[in-house]
Design a protein around this motif. Structure first.
Motif, PDB file in Angstrom:
ATOM      1  N   ASN A 184       0.738  -0.835  -0.045  1.00 38.80           N
ATOM      2  CA  ASN A 184      -0.016   0.079  -0.027  1.00 38.80           C
ATOM      3  C   ASN A 184       0.893   1.414   0.039  1.00 38.80           C
ATOM      4  O   ASN A 184       0.399   2.633   0.653  1.00 38.80           O
ATOM      5  N   LEU A 185       2.098   1.740  -1.099  1.00 45.20           N
ATOM      6  CA  LEU A 185       3.038   2.529  -1.098  1.00 45.20           C
ATOM      7  C   LEU A 185       2.617   3.545  -2.082  1.00 45.20           C
ATOM      8  O   LEU A 185       1.599   2.973  -2.659  1.00 45.20           O
ATOM      9  N   ALA A 186       2.395   4.723  -1.777  1.00 44.98           N
ATOM     10  CA  ALA A 186       1.514   5.596  -2.502  1.00 44.98           C
ATOM     11  C   ALA A 186       2.680   5.893  -3.680  1.00 44.98           C
ATOM     12  O   ALA A 186       3.970   5.851  -3.659  1.00 44.98           O
ATOM     13  N   ASP A 187       2.009   5.607  -4.487  1.00 42.46           N
ATOM     14  CA  ASP A 187       2.510   5.714  -6.008  1.00 42.46           C
ATOM     15  C   ASP A 187       3.205   7.332  -6.782  1.00 42.46           C
ATOM     16  O   ASP A 187       2.938   8.045  -5.631  1.00 42.46           O
ATOM     17  N   LYS A 188       4.136   7.642  -7.102  1.00 41.15           N
ATOM     18  CA  LYS A 188       4.630   8.585  -7.830  1.00 41.15           C
ATOM     19  C   LYS A 188       3.735   9.436  -8.308  1.00 41.15           C
ATOM     20  O   LYS A 188       3.738  11.222  -8.191  1.00 41.15           O
ATOM     21  N   ASP A 189       2.551   9.006  -8.662  1.00 43.73           N
ATOM     22  CA  ASP A 189       1.845  10.058  -9.361  1.00 43.73           C
ATOM     23  C   ASP A 189       0.319  10.825  -7.965  1.00 43.73           C
ATOM     24  O   ASP A 189      -0.130  11.481  -8.842  1.00 43.73           O
ATOM     25  N   THR A 190       0.571  10.271  -7.224  1.00 38.70           N
ATOM     26  CA  THR A 190      -0.201  10.311  -6.229  1.00 38.70           C
ATOM     27  C   THR A 190      -0.312  11.103  -5.145  1.00 38.70           C
ATOM     28  O   THR A 190       1.105  12.048  -3.920  1.00 38.70           O
ATOM     29  N   ALA A 191      -1.114  12.018  -5.096  1.00 36.81           N
ATOM     30  CA  ALA A 191      -1.394  13.723  -4.495  1.00 36.81           C
ATOM     31  C   ALA A 191      -1.124  12.974  -2.893  1.00 36.81           C
ATOM     32  O   ALA A 191      -2.066  12.044  -2.519  1.00 36.81           O
ATOM     33  N   THR A 192      -0.264  13.615  -1.954  1.00 42.99           N
ATOM     34  CA  THR A 192      -0.374  13.062  -0.307  1.00 42.99           C
ATOM     35  C   THR A 192      -0.469  14.236  -0.028  1.00 42.99           C
ATOM     36  O   THR A 192      -0.678  14.303   1.593  1.00 42.99           O
ATOM     37  N   CYS A 193      -0.404  15.513   0.438  1.00 39.43           N
ATOM     38  CA  CYS A 193      -0.690  16.694   1.424  1.00 39.43           C
ATOM     39  C   CYS A 193      -1.312  17.614   0.757  1.00 39.43           C
ATOM     40  O   CYS A 193      -1.376  17.782  -0.538  1.00 39.43           O
ATOM     41  N   SER A 194      -1.920  17.773   1.865  1.00 41.07           N
ATOM     42  CA  SER A 194      -2.089  19.685   1.287  1.00 41.07           C
ATOM     43  C   SER A 194      -2.043  20.870   1.767  1.00 41.07           C
ATOM     44  O   SER A 194      -0.558  20.680   2.957  1.00 41.07           O
ATOM     45  N   ASP A 195      -1.412  21.963   1.423  1.00 38.82           N
ATOM     46  CA  ASP A 195      -0.793  22.922   1.911  1.00 38.82           C
ATOM     47  C   ASP A 195      -0.591  23.123   3.314  1.00 38.82           C
ATOM     48  O   ASP A 195      -1.692  23.469   4.084  1.00 38.82           O
ATOM     49  N   CYS A 196       0.932  24.602   3.802  1.00 38.92           N
ATOM     50  CA  CYS A 196       0.093  24.606   4.813  1.00 38.92           C
ATOM     51  C   CYS A 196       0.914  26.046   5.106  1.00 38.92           C
ATOM     52  O   CYS A 196       2.075  25.260   4.855  1.00 38.92           O
ATOM     53  N   ALA A 197       0.222  26.738   4.826  1.00 38.48           N
ATOM     54  CA  ALA A 197       1.020  27.720   4.662  1.00 38.48           C
ATOM     55  C   ALA A 197       1.624  28.184   5.110  1.00 38.48           C
ATOM     56  O   ALA A 197       3.523  29.122   5.960  1.00 38.48           O
ATOM     57  N   SER A 198       1.909  28.007   6.462  1.00 39.29           N
ATOM     58  CA  SER A 198       2.290  28.453   8.224  1.00 39.29           C
ATOM     59  C   SER A 198       4.204  27.419   8.268  1.00 39.29           C
ATOM     60  O   SER A 198       4.574  27.639   9.151  1.00 39.29           O
ATOM     61  N   GLY A 199       3.082  26.076   7.504  1.00 40.58           N
ATOM     62  CA  GLY A 199       4.996  25.304   8.095  1.00 40.58           C
ATOM     63  C   GLY A 199       4.751  24.721   9.246  1.00 40.58           C
ATOM     64  O   GLY A 199       5.492  24.397   9.475  1.00 40.58           O
ATOM     65  N   THR A 200       3.799  25.074  10.084  1.00 43.97           N
ATOM     66  CA  THR A 200       2.890  24.210  11.590  1.00 43.97           C
ATOM     67  C   THR A 200       2.037  23.445  11.646  1.00 43.97           C
ATOM     68  O   THR A 200       1.104  23.647  12.639  1.00 43.97           O
ATOM     69  N   CYS A 201       1.490  22.523  10.196  1.00 45.29           N
ATOM     70  CA  CYS A 201       0.117  22.098  10.980  1.00 45.29           C
ATOM     71  C   CYS A 201       0.641  20.942  10.951  1.00 45.29           C
ATOM     72  O   CYS A 201       0.914  20.541  10.809  1.00 45.29           O
ATOM     73  N   PRO A 202      -0.566  20.779  12.337  1.00 45.80           N
ATOM     74  CA  PRO A 202      -0.939  19.613  12.522  1.00 45.80           C
ATOM     75  C   PRO A 202      -0.800  18.472  12.085  1.00 45.80           C
ATOM     76  O   PRO A 202       0.177  16.972  12.279  1.00 45.80           O
ATOM     77  N   ASN A 203      -1.538  18.059  10.968  1.00 42.50           N
ATOM     78  CA  ASN A 203      -1.237  16.678  10.101  1.00 42.50           C
ATOM     79  C   ASN A 203      -1.508  17.264   8.933  1.00 42.50           C
ATOM     80  O   ASN A 203      -2.976  16.670   7.996  1.00 42.50           O
ATOM     81  N   PRO A 204      -1.182  17.359   7.594  1.00 46.54           N
ATOM     82  CA  PRO A 204      -1.328  17.516   6.231  1.00 46.54           C
ATOM     83  C   PRO A 204      -1.810  16.884   6.104  1.00 46.54           C
ATOM     84  O   PRO A 204      -1.517  16.468   4.268  1.00 46.54           O
ATOM     85  N   ILE A 205      -1.352  15.580   5.751  1.00 44.03           N
ATOM     86  CA  ILE A 205      -1.686  13.987   5.191  1.00 44.03           C
ATOM     87  C   ILE A 205      -2.930  14.440   4.720  1.00 44.03           C
ATOM     88  O   ILE A 205      -4.131  14.877   5.752  1.00 44.03           O
ATOM     89  N   LEU A 206      -3.294  14.517   3.339  1.00 47.02           N
ATOM     90  CA  LEU A 206      -4.609  14.215   2.564  1.00 47.02           C
ATOM     91  C   LEU A 206      -5.551  13.155   3.502  1.00 47.02           C
ATOM     92  O   LEU A 206      -5.622  12.305   3.336  1.00 47.02           O
ATOM     93  N   PRO A 207      -6.920  13.612   3.441  1.00 42.78           N
ATOM     94  CA  PRO A 207      -7.786  12.782   3.646  1.00 42.78           C
ATOM     95  C   PRO A 207      -8.011  11.200   3.195  1.00 42.78           C
ATOM     96  O   PRO A 207      -8.258  10.645   3.783  1.00 42.78           O
ATOM     97  N   ASN A 208      -7.785  11.103   1.847  1.00 42.18           N
ATOM     98  CA  ASN A 208      -8.348  10.184   1.263  1.00 42.18           C
ATOM     99  C   ASN A 208      -6.690   8.856   1.712  1.00 42.18           C
ATOM    100  O   ASN A 208      -6.967   8.421   1.830  1.00 42.18           O
TER     101      ASN A 208
END
Length: 924
Positions: A184-208
């Protein structure tokens, strides 16, 4: 670890400020603290198991490493026990762990960055194979160095991936099991994170990604901000990708206000994963060898290098007598050597190195030595000594017997480099005439042996063959536990001089050695009482004179305080004061490095001339480092003026001290430590034995993979000088005589590194787990300056068998064990199973790990091995372990379950995944 000892050990490891998964320096969430917690817990568990198997109680009197070692060695470890080898083993692992952040800062697999999961897992499993192979060949230092690097990579998985964000609280076993897939490794074309402008978001991993349990890790850019679209970044100021959308990062290296829970979870699971890896290595190695790898052993190692030419008959007889006396008189005590090493040499042959933990085997091997052929012409002494220095544990005492000068004098610089690298002490017993030399070897003389002895802190003793039995008392003195040096000096030419030294209350068996001719001396104690060289038995000491050696053994009366000895001679002489004490220190010269995770690395070679130097010291006291107060750390010339260069100390916690010296002496120097023992409130001083000097030349080389038999291995290295530009000669040697090629010279430009490559090829017959010690030296053509680098390389046959042994439960004999254990005595139960290794390398060992019954099995060479277990119902748990010939570990666990029904008569399971079953019991 919930016991008092466990809590104390954790406190010893975890004290200090909270920082990050950084290489070194303390803190509650660093690579060092995670590694230390796991190592100490696994050592404690192993000591407990060894104690139970040997029938004694593992009950440390306190929480210090010294007390842990003493309790682990058992009731025969009477007297002082040194924790120095344990400290040294820990430091080797810690330092190699930290070097991953320096030497492989931009390597994604080493840090599980940039979704390099398969490559990272490969580094771990290949490293584990090398560790197990090294332990089988008793190459424990090579095993420790690889272990430190492997643990760093394993721990980084939990900080740099989203494993804990996926709500996993247990380690990912597949990382240390190459026979299991990474799923279940994410492939190279799968987006994995949401943008975090502050750089200190608790968990930016995408819900899916979280919902689908996809495994990903942050991309890390040291030199570039490029990363695939939509991918997570590592994060932090050093990661250039963290400013590219999606911004921020998922690294849990640092504990911040926005990620406390994730950071703590990563630390916990990284610690558990480290324990799993260590347990796998422990099961493959066995408890005793696992503890030997960790430096848990009696501190004395007996190493002999003996000339076997025709004129050496009397010397061999004396060496044999000394070995027998040490074995017989020290057996069953803490002073019993933990290991014996023997290297014969003559001309033109030398070796092989014989290494054993069995005293009877050492007796047998040394009894076979005979003096054959030739007289006392030059022999291959330094080649034999090279084998001993690379084969013996670090900080060993090595004793060389010869009556001839060295034929292989060209090895002298290599021997000095190995002495400095291993910090071993070499003493020579020379029974030939010092003026004897061979015309074709004008450079060689007995003075070469004196130079090497002085460089190592040993003795160069010249006696007649008839006097040799009296001189070997030095071996009895130094082949002992917890040996420390209080003072060592040398003068050439000699002069009248007074040498003060301090003796503390913890010291026992204090001995002063003076070598030289035409010497007079006066010894003065703290009360002003004196004794000179003419008083063989006086109020202060007993004096023994033999050849050029004077051995002064202090009487056992009160000795604490300030002493001095005045020596008068116009001939060269050496002075050494030793004793037994658990107050000691170990040290390494280190250099700092920058990067995302800065730290300190052990300096390979001599410190740089004209620059400040840094040392990392670990101090040991009778009740741990907290029982000492350190007052001064200095560099002192051994042979020159008594110029003392004091350092600035920074307490790193856990008994570690970083010492910075602004000016390093130009000549040969040693390290002196002074302080107060809080237990007795007495002042102490200790001195390192190995002499060091500075150089303007620097050699850098890095390796992170094993060699393979018959396969050329290319080792890049770089040389730089801060001295004069020009041509520098390059020489390289290895102790296995593996074929090598490298440039004989390099042209250096001041302040710039010049790159080169060395190629080394182990022969096809090289056994897996063999290590070789490689020494590279760079020297200016004018001979004005030189430096060296020493590297230990492992040879590991390519592993293709990754499947652990399998277990097939065949039969159990029915009846019922009473649930009330007080009624268990009349009842017994039996179990039979078939063990196989499929198409693997074959099962090498089967060991009972839990259970008080008896385990028997048919020959291991058979394709199917039948194992039979018989036990009283008073022991209702059994676990046995099978290890195949490349170290794959299988475990099978059975426990009587009074609530379950009868088991099926056959059960085919991997040993590591045996299910809880109910067994039937037979009444006798």
């Amino acid at each position: 670890m919930t016991s008092l000892l466990g809590i104390a050990l954790l406190a010893w490891t975890l004290s200090g400020p909270t920082v990050a998964f950084v290489p070194i320096g303390g803190g509650a969430s660093t690579h060092i603290s995670i590694t230390g917690t796991a190592l100490l817990q696994k050592v404690k568990e192993t000591c407990q198991a060894v104690a139970e198997a040997s029938g004694y109680e593992f009950k440390p009197t306190g929480s210090s490493p010294e007390e842990l070692v003493q309790a682990c060695l058992g009731p025969t470890a009477t007297g002082d026990v040194s924790g120095a080898k344990f400290y040294s083993a820990l430091q080797e692992i810690y330092m190699q762990n930290g070097l991953v952040d320096r030497d492989f800062v931009n390597s994604a697999p080493h840090h599980f960055s940039s979704e390099a999961f398969l490559e990272g897992r490969s580094l771990i499993t290949q490293g584990m194979a090398a560790i197990k192979a090294n332990i089988r060949k008793e190459n424990f230092q090579a095993a420790r160095e690889t272990l430190g690097r492997v643990l760093h990579t394993l721990q980084d998985f939990y900080s740099h991936s989203n494993w804990v964000e996926l709500d996993n609280t247990e380690p990912y076993i597949n990382l240390i099991r190459p026979d299991l897939p990474l799923e279940n490794l994410a492939d190279k074309d799968t987006a994995t994170c949401s943008d975090c402008a502050s750089g200190t978001c608790p968990n930016p991993i995408l819900p899916n990604i979280l919902k689908e349990k996809k495994l990903t890790s942050g991309y890390m850019g040291i030199f570039s901000s490029d990363k695939p679209k939509g991918k997570c970044s590592h994060g932090g100021a050093s990661d250039l990708t963290s400013t590219a959308v999606p911004r921020g990062g998922i690294s849990k290296d640092e504990r911040r206000s926005d990620n406390v829970a994730l950071h703590n979870a990563a630390v916990n699971v990284a610690t558990a994963a480290s324990l799993e890896l260590l347990q796998d290595i422990r099961l493959a190695a066995g408890d005793n060898d696992f503890l030997r790898m960790m430096g848990i052993a009696r501190s004395s190692v007996l190493s002999f290098v003996i000339d076997t030419t025709g004129s050496m008959s009397d010397d061999i007889d004396e060496a044999r007598a000394v070995v027998y006396e040490i074995i017989d008189s020290k057996k069953g005590t803490q002073d019993e050597p933990s290991e014996y090493i023997l290297v014969p040499f003559n001309d033109p042959s030398f070796g092989p190195l014989i290494r054993t933990t069995d005293p009877n085997k050492m007796k047998s091997e040394i009894s076979k030595l005979t003096a054959n052929d030739g007289g006392d012409t030059p022999e291959m002494c330094l080649s034999g000594l090279q084998l001993a220095l690379t084969g013996a544990p670090a900080s060993s005492h090595i004793y060389v017997f010869t009556d001839a000068i060295a034929k292989d004098i060209d090895l002298k610089d290599t021997i000095v480099a190995l002495i400095r690298s291993t910090k071993s002490t070499v003493s020579f017993f020379m029974t030939g005439a010092s003026s004897r030399r061979r015309r074709s070897l004008r450079a060689a003389s007995f003075n070469d042996y004196k130079d090497l002895a002085l460089a190592s802190g040993g003795q160069a003793i010249q006696v007649s063959k008839k006097q040799l039995p009296q001189a070997t008392d030095v071996i009895l003195d130094t082949s002992t536990s917890a040996l420390v040096t209080v003072l060592q000096r040398a003068r050439n030419p000699g002069k009248q001089e007074t040498f003060p030294f301090t003796l503390d209350q913890s010291l026992k068996n204090i001995t002063i050695y003076i070598t030289g001719t035409s010497i007079t001396f006066t010894l003065t104690n703290p009360d002003g009482m004196t004794q000179n060289q003419d008083q063989a038995s006086g109020q202060l000491a007993t004096i023994q004179t033999v050849g050029n050696l004077r051995r002064i053994r202090l009487n056992s009366e009160k000795h604490t305080g300030a002493w001095k000895i005045q020596i008068n001679s116009n001939q060269p002489y050496t002075l050494k004061v030793t004793g037994q004490s658990t107050i000691a220190f170990i040290y390494n010269f280190v250099e700092s490095f920058k990067g995302p995770h800065p730290g300190y690395a052990v300096l390979n070679g001599r410190p740089q001339a004209g620059q400040p130097a840094s040392l990392m010291l670990s101090v040991m006291g009778r009740k741990g480092p907290s029982s000492l107060s350190i007052g001064e750390v200095s560099l002192v010339m051994v042979s020159g003026p008594e110029a003392v260069t004091s350092g600035t100390m920074t307490d790193m916690g856990n008994g570690d001290i970083l010492v910075t010296v602004n000016t390093v002496p130009e000549g040969e120097f040693v390290v002196i430590l002074k302080g107060t023992d809080k237990v007795s409130n007495s002042h102490f001083q200790r001195q390192s034995t190995t002499q060091m000097s500075v150089s303007k030349v620097n050699i850098q080389m890095v390796v992170d993979s094993s060699l393979e038999p018959e396969k050329a291995f290319k080792l890049p290295f770089s040389v730089m000088t801060q001295g004069s530009s020009g041509s520098y000669s390059i020489s390289a040697r290895n102790d296995r005589n593996f074929p090598m090629s490298y440039p004989n010279s390099l042209t250096l430009t001041t302040g710039e590194y010049t790159n080169a490559t060395l190629t080394i090829t182990p022969p096809d017959s090289t056994q897996s787990g063999t290590d070789t010690t490689l020494t590279i030296e760079a020297k200016s053509t004018k001979g004005a300056d030189s430096n060296y680098a020493v590297l230990r390389l492992s040879v590991v046959t390519k592993i293709t068998d990754f499947t652990p042994p399998l277990c097939n439960l065949v039969t159990v004999l029915p009846d019922d064990c009473p649930a009330d254990l007080s009624q268990c005595k009349p009842f017994h139960w039996q179990l039979s199973a078939n063990l196989t290794d499929g198409n693997g390398t074959g099962i090498e060992s089967i060991t009972l790990r839990q259970g008080e019954g008896t385990l028997s099995y048919t020959p291991l060479s058979a394709p199917i091995i039948q194992a039979d277990y018989n036990s009283s119902c008073c022991s209702q748990v059994v676990e046995f372990v099978a290890v195949d010939k490349v170290g794959n570990v299988g475990r099978c666990y059975y426990e009587i379950d009074h609530s379950a029904g009868p088991p099926a008569l056959t059960l085919s399971l991997p040993l590591w995944l045996c299910l809880l079953v109910s067994v039937f019991i037979v009444r006798p």
